[in-house]
Design a protein around this motif. Sequence first.
Motif, short mmCIF file in Angstrom:
data_model
loop_
_atom_site.label_atom_id
_atom_site.label_comp_id
_atom_site.label_asym_id
_atom_site.label_seq_id
_atom_site.Cartn_x
_atom_site.Cartn_y
_atom_site.Cartn_z
N CYS A 49 64.43 68.87 5.47
CA CYS A 49 65.51 69.76 5.01
C CYS A 49 63.84 71.08 4.59
N ALA A 51 62.74 74.04 3.53
CA ALA A 51 62.86 75.38 2.68
C ALA A 51 62.22 76.58 2.58
N VAL A 53 61.92 80.36 -0.10
CA VAL A 53 61.94 81.10 -1.06
C VAL A 53 61.38 82.11 -1.20
N GLU A 65 66.39 82.72 -0.46
CA GLU A 65 66.43 81.43 -0.04
C GLU A 65 66.53 81.00 1.39
N ASP A 66 66.61 80.47 2.41
CA ASP A 66 66.79 80.00 2.99
C ASP A 66 66.65 78.35 3.32
N ILE A 67 67.58 77.61 3.15
CA ILE A 67 67.58 76.14 2.90
C ILE A 67 68.82 75.10 4.51
N ALA A 224 60.60 76.37 -4.02
CA ALA A 224 61.35 75.65 -2.89
C ALA A 224 61.40 74.05 -1.96
N ARG A 227 64.38 73.02 -4.41
CA ARG A 227 65.64 73.47 -3.58
C ARG A 227 66.47 72.61 -2.33
N SER A 228 65.19 72.05 -1.88
CA SER A 228 65.46 71.76 -0.85
C SER A 228 65.63 70.55 -1.26
N PHE A 231 69.02 70.14 -2.45
CA PHE A 231 70.25 70.55 -0.68
C PHE A 231 70.37 69.03 -0.55
#
Length: 240
Positions: A49, A51, A53, A65-67, A224, A227-228, A231
């Motif tokens: 994953c 991440a 941010v 954010e891009d996860i 990051a 959040r990863s 996810f």
Amino acid sequence: MDSNWILEQEKLKSKVICYDMYNWQHKRCISRVGGMDLSFIKGDESVACAALVVCELPDCEVVYEDITMVPLTISYVPGFLGFREAPAIVEAFSRLRDTNINLVPECILVDGNGILHPRGFGLASHVGVLCDVPTVGVAKNLYQMDGILRDDDQKHRISLLHEPGDHFALKTNSGNTLGLAVKTSAASTKPVYVSVGHKISLHTAAWLVCLCSKYRIPEPVRQADIRSREFIRKNSFSQK
């Protein structure tokens, strides 16, 4: 180990810039800082994953954010982490540039090393050169090499770091400074290991890491990571 990787590392390393190039670096005034990290799934080395941010200063509020789950087509080989992890990070940064140009950060903190690396080209430098953006390596553990060791002397020097911002140089046997061990939080007993990735000086890199730190790990990288992992958890994977 693929000899082509060594040749490619040397080619990319020749583009690394280890000094301040931008007004925000000289003025010590910055608005947005990115953080990048990859989290992995237990028992599955083929996917991770990724991440990215973006945090807005001074409060380090996450504004982007891009996860994404990404395939990993290259096995981990010590010293060549960039070939395994950089492609996913570069793709995430490209998406940000294409879709939210106003949120592109002025610098990216990468969970890994920059020039604090046996061949002077770690993940943070790999990302910085490919993205053409200032990057800083922020490592939780010391990469041992050429006189830079996790030994009793290192432990003693760490014990002398009392206040946030206290630091000491990480020097090779030949006297070259490759990074700094930096205390970022009053509550933390361990430093982080800061090194130049690309287009920034070492002391500006250390200043920025401290500026972004509420805890031991600077907030962009910390977010990051959080959040990863979240996810992965929400999608019922087992993380490691």
